[in-house]
Design a protein around this motif. Structure first.
Motif, PDB file in Angstrom:
ATOM      1  N   SER A  61      12.039   1.346  -2.719  1.00 55.12           N
ATOM      2  CA  SER A  61      11.500   1.559  -4.267  1.00 55.12           C
ATOM      3  C   SER A  61       9.974   1.356  -3.963  1.00 55.12           C
ATOM      4  O   SER A  61       9.093   2.485  -4.283  1.00 55.12           O
ATOM      5  CB  SER A  61      11.887   0.688  -5.396  1.00 55.12           C
ATOM      6  OG  SER A  61      11.109   1.148  -6.630  1.00 55.12           O
ATOM      7  N   HIS A  62       9.327   0.298  -3.308  1.00 56.53           N
ATOM      8  CA  HIS A  62       7.899   0.362  -3.238  1.00 56.53           C
ATOM      9  C   HIS A  62       7.354   1.312  -2.037  1.00 56.53           C
ATOM     10  O   HIS A  62       6.308   1.721  -2.490  1.00 56.53           O
ATOM     11  CB  HIS A  62       7.678  -1.228  -2.772  1.00 56.53           C
ATOM     12  CG  HIS A  62       6.165  -1.493  -2.747  1.00 56.53           C
ATOM     13  ND1 HIS A  62       5.401  -1.566  -1.642  1.00 56.53           N
ATOM     14  CD2 HIS A  62       5.342  -1.786  -3.700  1.00 56.53           C
ATOM     15  CE1 HIS A  62       4.165  -1.767  -1.845  1.00 56.53           C
ATOM     16  NE2 HIS A  62       4.165  -1.970  -3.198  1.00 56.53           N
ATOM     17  N   ARG A  63       8.328   1.568  -1.022  1.00 56.90           N
ATOM     18  CA  ARG A  63       7.835   2.743  -0.194  1.00 56.90           C
ATOM     19  C   ARG A  63       7.687   4.028  -0.688  1.00 56.90           C
ATOM     20  O   ARG A  63       6.847   4.666  -0.615  1.00 56.90           O
ATOM     21  CB  ARG A  63       8.963   2.566   0.864  1.00 56.90           C
ATOM     22  CG  ARG A  63       8.427   3.519   2.229  1.00 56.90           C
ATOM     23  CD  ARG A  63       9.751   3.128   3.267  1.00 56.90           C
ATOM     24  NE  ARG A  63      10.897   3.712   2.927  1.00 56.90           N
ATOM     25  CZ  ARG A  63      12.300   3.571   3.423  1.00 56.90           C
ATOM     26  NH1 ARG A  63      11.993   2.480   4.382  1.00 56.90           N
ATOM     27  NH2 ARG A  63      13.072   4.079   3.135  1.00 56.90           N
ATOM     28  N   ALA A  64       8.723   4.181  -1.752  1.00 54.94           N
ATOM     29  CA  ALA A  64       8.645   5.546  -2.518  1.00 54.94           C
ATOM     30  C   ALA A  64       7.148   5.378  -3.283  1.00 54.94           C
ATOM     31  O   ALA A  64       6.567   6.675  -3.422  1.00 54.94           O
ATOM     32  CB  ALA A  64       9.792   5.730  -3.437  1.00 54.94           C
ATOM     33  N   GLU A  65       7.035   4.496  -3.953  1.00 56.25           N
ATOM     34  CA  GLU A  65       5.594   4.487  -4.494  1.00 56.25           C
ATOM     35  C   GLU A  65       4.434   4.738  -3.611  1.00 56.25           C
ATOM     36  O   GLU A  65       3.536   5.377  -4.168  1.00 56.25           O
ATOM     37  CB  GLU A  65       5.313   3.069  -5.179  1.00 56.25           C
ATOM     38  CG  GLU A  65       6.491   2.876  -6.465  1.00 56.25           C
ATOM     39  CD  GLU A  65       6.415   1.391  -6.836  1.00 56.25           C
ATOM     40  OE1 GLU A  65       5.490   0.700  -6.500  1.00 56.25           O
ATOM     41  OE2 GLU A  65       7.309   1.065  -7.802  1.00 56.25           O
ATOM     42  N   ILE A  66       4.312   4.129  -2.514  1.00 56.68           N
ATOM     43  CA  ILE A  66       3.401   4.443  -1.451  1.00 56.68           C
ATOM     44  C   ILE A  66       3.335   5.906  -1.399  1.00 56.68           C
ATOM     45  O   ILE A  66       2.094   6.326  -1.024  1.00 56.68           O
ATOM     46  CB  ILE A  66       3.576   3.553  -0.518  1.00 56.68           C
ATOM     47  CG1 ILE A  66       3.429   1.925  -0.687  1.00 56.68           C
ATOM     48  CG2 ILE A  66       2.531   3.856   0.668  1.00 56.68           C
ATOM     49  CD1 ILE A  66       3.722   1.068   0.384  1.00 56.68           C
ATOM     50  N   LEU A  67       4.332   6.342  -0.906  1.00 56.65           N
ATOM     51  CA  LEU A  67       4.298   7.901  -0.351  1.00 56.65           C
ATOM     52  C   LEU A  67       3.959   8.653  -1.511  1.00 56.65           C
ATOM     53  O   LEU A  67       3.149   9.594  -1.319  1.00 56.65           O
ATOM     54  CB  LEU A  67       5.547   8.072  -0.115  1.00 56.65           C
ATOM     55  CG  LEU A  67       6.242   7.379   1.156  1.00 56.65           C
ATOM     56  CD1 LEU A  67       7.511   7.738   1.715  1.00 56.65           C
ATOM     57  CD2 LEU A  67       5.264   7.630   2.393  1.00 56.65           C
ATOM     58  N   GLN A  68       4.335   8.233  -2.811  1.00 55.14           N
ATOM     59  CA  GLN A  68       3.974   8.978  -4.022  1.00 55.14           C
ATOM     60  C   GLN A  68       2.372   9.074  -4.124  1.00 55.14           C
ATOM     61  O   GLN A  68       1.693  10.185  -4.348  1.00 55.14           O
ATOM     62  CB  GLN A  68       4.678   8.796  -5.224  1.00 55.14           C
ATOM     63  CG  GLN A  68       4.326   9.481  -6.541  1.00 55.14           C
ATOM     64  CD  GLN A  68       4.785  10.873  -6.081  1.00 55.14           C
ATOM     65  OE1 GLN A  68       6.062  11.352  -5.994  1.00 55.14           O
ATOM     66  NE2 GLN A  68       3.839  12.090  -6.568  1.00 55.14           N
ATOM     67  N   ARG A  69       1.781   7.630  -4.021  1.00 58.36           N
ATOM     68  CA  ARG A  69       0.249   7.759  -4.101  1.00 58.36           C
ATOM     69  C   ARG A  69      -0.348   8.451  -3.130  1.00 58.36           C
ATOM     70  O   ARG A  69      -1.306   9.276  -3.337  1.00 58.36           O
ATOM     71  CB  ARG A  69       0.117   6.288  -4.026  1.00 58.36           C
ATOM     72  CG  ARG A  69       0.313   5.491  -5.347  1.00 58.36           C
ATOM     73  CD  ARG A  69      -0.293   4.002  -5.346  1.00 58.36           C
ATOM     74  NE  ARG A  69      -0.057   3.299  -4.166  1.00 58.36           N
ATOM     75  CZ  ARG A  69       0.578   2.319  -4.183  1.00 58.36           C
ATOM     76  NH1 ARG A  69       1.733   2.022  -5.199  1.00 58.36           N
ATOM     77  NH2 ARG A  69       1.053   1.719  -3.122  1.00 58.36           N
ATOM     78  N   ALA A  70       0.304   8.274  -1.995  1.00 54.43           N
ATOM     79  CA  ALA A  70      -0.285   9.251  -0.729  1.00 54.43           C
ATOM     80  C   ALA A  70      -0.215  10.700  -0.908  1.00 54.43           C
ATOM     81  O   ALA A  70      -1.356  11.537  -0.715  1.00 54.43           O
ATOM     82  CB  ALA A  70       0.148   8.821   0.530  1.00 54.43           C
ATOM     83  N   HIS A  71       0.794  11.177  -1.645  1.00 51.58           N
ATOM     84  CA  HIS A  71       0.811  12.803  -1.908  1.00 51.58           C
ATOM     85  C   HIS A  71      -0.176  12.947  -3.030  1.00 51.58           C
ATOM     86  O   HIS A  71      -0.858  14.091  -3.068  1.00 51.58           O
ATOM     87  CB  HIS A  71       2.188  12.818  -2.305  1.00 51.58           C
ATOM     88  CG  HIS A  71       2.558  14.367  -3.109  1.00 51.58           C
ATOM     89  ND1 HIS A  71       2.438  15.424  -2.048  1.00 51.58           N
ATOM     90  CD2 HIS A  71       2.646  14.848  -4.190  1.00 51.58           C
ATOM     91  CE1 HIS A  71       2.666  16.449  -2.630  1.00 51.58           C
ATOM     92  NE2 HIS A  71       2.708  16.297  -3.909  1.00 51.58           N
ATOM     93  N   ASP A  72      -0.213  12.181  -4.079  1.00 49.07           N
ATOM     94  CA  ASP A  72      -1.167  12.288  -5.036  1.00 49.07           C
ATOM     95  C   ASP A  72      -2.580  12.364  -4.661  1.00 49.07           C
ATOM     96  O   ASP A  72      -3.418  13.340  -4.892  1.00 49.07           O
ATOM     97  CB  ASP A  72      -1.210  11.356  -6.139  1.00 49.07           C
ATOM     98  CG  ASP A  72       0.289  11.267  -6.877  1.00 49.07           C
ATOM     99  OD1 ASP A  72       1.354  12.339  -6.810  1.00 49.07           O
ATOM    100  OD2 ASP A  72       0.705  10.320  -7.602  1.00 49.07           O
ATOM    101  N   ARG A  73      -3.129  11.653  -3.565  1.00 51.34           N
ATOM    102  CA  ARG A  73      -4.325  11.729  -3.227  1.00 51.34           C
ATOM    103  C   ARG A  73      -4.539  12.996  -2.515  1.00 51.34           C
ATOM    104  O   ARG A  73      -5.615  13.705  -2.489  1.00 51.34           O
ATOM    105  CB  ARG A  73      -4.621  10.553  -2.116  1.00 51.34           C
ATOM    106  CG  ARG A  73      -4.730   9.146  -2.880  1.00 51.34           C
ATOM    107  CD  ARG A  73      -4.930   8.371  -1.804  1.00 51.34           C
ATOM    108  NE  ARG A  73      -4.820   6.862  -2.322  1.00 51.34           N
ATOM    109  CZ  ARG A  73      -3.939   6.190  -2.190  1.00 51.34           C
ATOM    110  NH1 ARG A  73      -2.814   6.353  -1.297  1.00 51.34           N
ATOM    111  NH2 ARG A  73      -3.742   4.574  -2.698  1.00 51.34           N
ATOM    112  N   ALA A  74      -3.512  13.446  -1.909  1.00 55.56           N
ATOM    113  CA  ALA A  74      -3.472  14.685  -1.025  1.00 55.56           C
ATOM    114  C   ALA A  74      -3.743  15.977  -1.968  1.00 55.56           C
ATOM    115  O   ALA A  74      -4.720  16.818  -1.974  1.00 55.56           O
ATOM    116  CB  ALA A  74      -2.278  15.231  -0.151  1.00 55.56           C
TER     117      ALA A  74
END
Length: 222
Positions: A74-87
């Motif tokens: 779950s936390h990994r998915a949050e990290i990847l989502q934040r990374a995508h949002d920055r992109a």
């Protein structure tokens, strides 16, 4: 009893009270949110699991790992989502951007994740390096001239389906390298924000305020 115990507090109590008749109750109240992702750096966690198995609470051990694994995913998915949002916000042509802490966590929990350090060999020797990172210069020293073999070297040493986390000194060269890899078919490319040394402090020194070193993540002298 406290409703939720941290892993460190739980390990401390388990070691203090190995014969406690309420150890099963203690185990069932352990907060597993950091169980898996902190395991490589937290020996007491391993002690917990060994004691759990030794005491015959195998089902509890399975529950602890399952809960911890679900929390990590779950936390990994949050990290990847934040990374995508920055992109999206920055109009990046690659998968995203992550903080040094998030990059380290992905390296521990995301299958196939690789850290690619694109600093020069001189920087690696004089400033420091991250253990087990793949090192391919984006620019060479002296002169900081572009490495004409960068792409060929990356394609030779990386799978294009790997999650590639790219690190440089401050996040500039890594951004350039990420754009090139993404343009040549690498499907999961992330820039590590702040880089290894980060911004300068009031005295003009790097490595004190931001960056991999300042965040107290694993590194070693060259």
């Amino acid at each position: 009893m406290t409703q939720s115990l941290s892993i460190k507090h739980a390990s401390y109590n388990l070691m203090l009270y190995p014969l406690c008749h309420k150890r099963d109750e203690l185990l069932m109240h352990i907060d597993c949110s950091f169980l898996v992702r902190s395991a490589p750096h937290d020996a007491p966690i391993l002690c917990i699991m060994k004691r759990v198995v030794r005491w015959g609470f195998g089902s509890y051990a399975e529950t602890l790992f399952k809960t911890g694994k679900e929390s990590v995913m779950s936390h990994r998915a949050e990290i990847l989502q934040r990374a995508h949002d920055r992109a999206v916000e920055s109009g990046l042509s690659y998968s995203g951007a992550v903080t040094p802490e998030d990059a380290w966590e992905l390296l521990q929990t995301l299958p196939g994740a690789r850290l690619l350090d694109v600093r020069s060999s001189a920087e690696l020797q004089l400033v420091g390096a991250v253990p087990n990172a793949l090192c391919i210069e984006w620019k060479t020293w002296p002169g900081m001239l572009p490495n004409p073999h960068f792409l060929a070297q990356a394609e030779h040493q990386l799978d294009k389906e790997d999650a590639v986390l790219i690190l440089c000194r401050t996040g500039v060269r890594s951004d350039e390298a990420a754009r090139m890899l993404a343009a040549h078919g690498f499907s999961s490319v992330y820039n590590v924000l702040e880089g290894f040394e980060g911004e300068r402090d009031s005295l003009g020194h790097r490595g004190q305020l931001t960056g991999w070193k300042a965040r107290d993540l694993p590194w070693q002298q060259g």
